[in-house]
Scaffold this motif. Structure first.
Motif, PDB file in Angstrom:
ATOM      1  N   GLU A 284     -40.277   2.641 -37.399  1.00  0.00           N
ATOM      2  CA  GLU A 284     -41.125   2.513 -36.202  1.00  0.00           C
ATOM      3  C   GLU A 284     -41.134   1.084 -35.676  1.00  0.00           C
ATOM      4  N   GLU A 285     -41.264   0.139 -36.600  1.00  0.00           N
ATOM      5  CA  GLU A 285     -41.352  -1.253 -36.167  1.00  0.00           C
ATOM      6  C   GLU A 285     -40.039  -1.737 -35.546  1.00  0.00           C
ATOM      7  N   GLU A 286     -38.933  -1.405 -36.204  1.00  0.00           N
ATOM      8  CA  GLU A 286     -37.619  -1.824 -35.701  1.00  0.00           C
ATOM      9  C   GLU A 286     -37.341  -1.225 -34.326  1.00  0.00           C
ATOM     10  N   THR A 287     -37.596   0.080 -34.175  1.00  0.00           N
ATOM     11  CA  THR A 287     -37.284   0.707 -32.889  1.00  0.00           C
ATOM     12  C   THR A 287     -38.201   0.164 -31.793  1.00  0.00           C
ATOM     13  N   THR A 288     -39.459  -0.107 -32.141  1.00  0.00           N
ATOM     14  CA  THR A 288     -40.374  -0.661 -31.140  1.00  0.00           C
ATOM     15  C   THR A 288     -39.902  -2.037 -30.675  1.00  0.00           C
ATOM     16  N   GLN A 289     -39.576  -2.896 -31.640  1.00  0.00           N
ATOM     17  CA  GLN A 289     -39.178  -4.268 -31.304  1.00  0.00           C
ATOM     18  C   GLN A 289     -37.850  -4.302 -30.548  1.00  0.00           C
ATOM     19  N   LEU A 290     -36.881  -3.529 -31.027  1.00  0.00           N
ATOM     20  CA  LEU A 290     -35.559  -3.578 -30.401  1.00  0.00           C
ATOM     21  C   LEU A 290     -35.555  -2.870 -29.047  1.00  0.00           C
ATOM     22  N   GLN A 291     -36.387  -1.853 -28.909  1.00  0.00           N
ATOM     23  CA  GLN A 291     -36.502  -1.194 -27.603  1.00  0.00           C
ATOM     24  C   GLN A 291     -37.105  -2.172 -26.583  1.00  0.00           C
ATOM     25  N   LYS A 292     -38.023  -2.984 -27.083  1.00  0.00           N
ATOM     26  CA  LYS A 292     -38.630  -4.008 -26.236  1.00  0.00           C
ATOM     27  C   LYS A 292     -37.552  -4.997 -25.751  1.00  0.00           C
TER      28      LYS A 292
ATOM     29  N   LYS B 236     -41.686  11.953 -35.036  1.00  0.00           N
ATOM     30  CA  LYS B 236     -42.950  12.086 -35.758  1.00  0.00           C
ATOM     31  C   LYS B 236     -43.165  10.868 -36.662  1.00  0.00           C
ATOM     32  N   SER B 237     -44.393  10.381 -36.664  1.00  0.00           N
ATOM     33  CA  SER B 237     -44.726   9.202 -37.448  1.00  0.00           C
ATOM     34  C   SER B 237     -45.288   9.601 -38.813  1.00  0.00           C
ATOM     35  N   TYR B 238     -45.034   8.784 -39.802  1.00  0.00           N
ATOM     36  CA  TYR B 238     -45.634   8.997 -41.127  1.00  0.00           C
ATOM     37  C   TYR B 238     -47.160   9.058 -41.023  1.00  0.00           C
ATOM     38  N   LYS B 239     -47.689   8.468 -39.944  1.00  0.00           N
ATOM     39  CA  LYS B 239     -49.153   8.438 -39.777  1.00  0.00           C
ATOM     40  C   LYS B 239     -49.732   9.840 -39.619  1.00  0.00           C
TER      41      LYS B 239
ATOM     42  N   PHE C  35     -39.365  18.576 -53.053  1.00  0.00           N
ATOM     43  CA  PHE C  35     -40.166  17.690 -52.190  1.00  0.00           C
ATOM     44  C   PHE C  35     -40.876  18.462 -51.094  1.00  0.00           C
ATOM     45  N   ASP C  36     -41.977  17.880 -50.622  1.00  0.00           N
ATOM     46  CA  ASP C  36     -42.714  18.478 -49.511  1.00  0.00           C
ATOM     47  C   ASP C  36     -42.280  17.891 -48.172  1.00  0.00           C
ATOM     48  N   VAL C  37     -42.063  16.580 -48.163  1.00  0.00           N
ATOM     49  CA  VAL C  37     -41.709  15.918 -46.899  1.00  0.00           C
ATOM     50  C   VAL C  37     -40.686  14.800 -47.138  1.00  0.00           C
ATOM     51  N   TYR C  38     -40.044  14.405 -46.042  1.00  0.00           N
ATOM     52  CA  TYR C  38     -39.061  13.325 -46.063  1.00  0.00           C
ATOM     53  C   TYR C  38     -39.499  12.234 -45.087  1.00  0.00           C
ATOM     54  N   ILE C  39     -39.392  10.977 -45.543  1.00  0.00           N
ATOM     55  CA  ILE C  39     -39.677   9.839 -44.657  1.00  0.00           C
ATOM     56  C   ILE C  39     -38.453   8.932 -44.617  1.00  0.00           C
ATOM     57  N   ASN C  40     -37.988   8.637 -43.397  1.00  0.00           N
ATOM     58  CA  ASN C  40     -36.902   7.678 -43.257  1.00  0.00           C
ATOM     59  C   ASN C  40     -37.512   6.307 -43.007  1.00  0.00           C
ATOM     60  N   ASN C  41     -37.346   5.408 -43.983  1.00  0.00           N
ATOM     61  CA  ASN C  41     -37.843   4.036 -43.827  1.00  0.00           C
ATOM     62  C   ASN C  41     -36.693   3.036 -43.921  1.00  0.00           C
ATOM     63  N   ALA C  42     -35.506   3.505 -43.514  1.00  0.00           N
ATOM     64  CA  ALA C  42     -34.298   2.678 -43.662  1.00  0.00           C
ATOM     65  C   ALA C  42     -33.596   2.533 -42.317  1.00  0.00           C
ATOM     66  N   PHE C  43     -34.158   1.691 -41.439  1.00  0.00           N
ATOM     67  CA  PHE C  43     -33.533   1.512 -40.126  1.00  0.00           C
ATOM     68  C   PHE C  43     -32.070   1.093 -40.255  1.00  0.00           C
TER      69      PHE C  43
ATOM     70  N   LEU D   4     -33.843  19.978 -43.712  1.00  0.00           N
ATOM     71  CA  LEU D   4     -34.340  20.699 -44.883  1.00  0.00           C
ATOM     72  C   LEU D   4     -35.799  20.430 -45.222  1.00  0.00           C
ATOM     73  N   LEU D   5     -36.307  19.322 -44.751  1.00  0.00           N
ATOM     74  CA  LEU D   5     -37.702  18.961 -45.042  1.00  0.00           C
ATOM     75  C   LEU D   5     -38.380  18.506 -43.744  1.00  0.00           C
ATOM     76  N   PRO D   6     -39.694  18.723 -43.618  1.00  0.00           N
ATOM     77  CA  PRO D   6     -40.399  18.121 -42.485  1.00  0.00           C
ATOM     78  C   PRO D   6     -40.167  16.614 -42.544  1.00  0.00           C
ATOM     79  N   SER D   7     -39.736  16.029 -41.425  1.00  0.00           N
ATOM     80  CA  SER D   7     -39.231  14.649 -41.476  1.00  0.00           C
ATOM     81  C   SER D   7     -40.015  13.713 -40.577  1.00  0.00           C
ATOM     82  N   TYR D   8     -40.235  12.510 -41.083  1.00  0.00           N
ATOM     83  CA  TYR D   8     -41.072  11.531 -40.398  1.00  0.00           C
ATOM     84  C   TYR D   8     -40.409  10.155 -40.401  1.00  0.00           C
ATOM     85  N   ALA D   9     -40.712   9.381 -39.361  1.00  0.00           N
ATOM     86  CA  ALA D   9     -40.275   7.993 -39.332  1.00  0.00           C
ATOM     87  C   ALA D   9     -41.250   7.164 -40.148  1.00  0.00           C
ATOM     88  N   GLY D  10     -40.726   6.285 -40.988  1.00  0.00           N
ATOM     89  CA  GLY D  10     -41.555   5.376 -41.761  1.00  0.00           C
ATOM     90  C   GLY D  10     -41.918   4.130 -40.956  1.00  0.00           C
TER      91      GLY D  10
END
Ligand code: ADP
Ligand code: MG
Length: 357
Positions: free
Chosen positions: A158-166, A2-5, A124-132, A148-154
């Protein structure tokens, strides 16, 4: 994943962000702000859209963030309310930014302790992981918290996984990966994974010593990893795709940099590449006498038309030193995390976000 978007309305949402703040610091001052700088877009987005934001992270170089808070404020461009302890944290005022001191102070963090994660999640309401860069760690603020919290990729995850997957998925034709540095344990799995995914794998640094030693070449008193042999099992050392350093700058019996023939071979390979991926200095570059291979490779990649991806603390600092870092297409914040990702391993922090689903 899930994206932070997906969080379309952030007003009054209390957001816990696992940030990567692991800057290099000396004498109470930040000397390499790169990782903290990369947090700014995510923090801006959350704060400007009215979320109450709390950042948690670690800085390996200092026991407490306290002396660095003013500098972090100027890097992030927001006033920071500093919470020295978890108890001092009051999740939040809309549009506010708080920072918890070094999360690795807490034993429960490294143990991925569920009780600690529960304490961390309180309010907290939500958690965002922004630490690749910590996604290869099974730590409470990275994995347990997601239960414990609804969790999202920051943004940064997203950018790191997109670039490295490429880097992994792009067709092998025209793809060149250069591997150097030390620590066979993290480097050889990448070489293995890319053997059928790249046109050429250029190998320097201690990794070259390891392979040549295994092939029976006398490496004198050069640094060689003890565990290299087992890590090489299943790796076809005779593959034509492997371009192993062949000549060296030698000092006191140690191969400390790649030699001119190898430099020429490596830079030629880069010239015809469409994509270049690089981790690990070609030599003991901290000493100018042994920095030529690393510098030549950096200039070759920076000057080429190839899409370039680079990562690794020492690699980045070597490239920065000669002033061509901004000529790379993507600079990963991940050291170990990037290498594990490129080795095709499943990172616990990404598993927790549903990346591999
Ligand atoms: P990164 O941080 O970019 O992932 P590493 O930490 O794996 O890179 O490796 C960097 C280190 O490897 C540097 O300290 C460098 O001096 C060392 N190194 C590279 N080549 C050699 C060599 N031939 N002999 C000894 N040390 C080397
Ligand atoms: Mg390093």
């Amino acid at each position: 994943m899930k994206s932070y978007k997906e969080l379309s309305d952030l007003r009054n949402v209390r957001v816990l962000v696992r940030a990567d703040l692991d800057v290099a610091a000396e004498n109470g001052a930040i000397v390499a702000p790169f990782r903290a700088q990369r947090q700014k877009p995510m923090v801006d987005h959350l704060v400007e859209n009215g979320a109450g934001v709390v950042l948690v992270g670690h800085i390996a170089a200092v026991p407490t963030f306290k002396p660095l808070v003013r500098e972090l404020e100027s890097i992030l461009g927001h006033a920071i309310a500093f919470a020295p302890t978890l108890e001092a944290l009051v999740p939040g005022e809309p549009g506010s930014l708080q920072l918890l001191d070094n999360v690795r102070h807490y034993e429960g963090e490294k143990d991925n302790d569920a009780a600690f994660a529960a304490l961390l999640s309180r309010g907290f309401d939500v958690y965002i992981n922004n630490a690749f860069a910590v996604c290869h760690r099974d730590h409470a603020s990275v994995t347990a918290i997601t239960g414990l919290l609804p969790s999202y990729a920051g943004m940064l995850v997203e950018e790191e996984t997109t670039q490295l997957q490429k880097a992994i998925d792009a067709p092998p034709e025209g793809k060149v990966i250069a591997v150097g540095g030390a620590k066979a344990q993290t480097k050889l799995p990448v070489v293995k994974n890319f053997l059928d995914k790249a046109e050429k794998i250029l190998i320097g640094g201690v990794v070259a010593n390891d392979i040549l030693h295994e092939l029976g070449r006398d490496m004198g008193s050069s640094l060689v990893d003890d565990n290299a042999r087992e890590l090489m099992s299943g790796l076809d050392l005779m593959s034509e795709r492997l371009v192993i350093a062949e000549d060296f700058i030698i000092s006191e019996g140690k191969a400390l940099d790649i030699g001119p023939k190898t430099i020429e071979k490596f830079t030629d390979a880069i010239q015809s590449a469409r994509m270049a991926i690089w981790n690990g200095p070609m030599g003991a570059f901290e000493d100018e006498r042994f920095a030529q291979g690393t510098n030549a490779l950096a200039h070759a990649i920076a000057g080429s038309d190839a899409l370039s991806i680079i990562g690794g603390g020492d690699t980045i600092s070597a490239v920065k030193k000669i002033g061509v870092l901004d000529q790379f297409s993507f600079v990963s914040t991940g050291g170990g995390a990037m290498l594990n990702f490129l080795a095709g391993e499943r990172l616990p922090g990404l598993v927790a976000l549903g990346y591999y689903a």
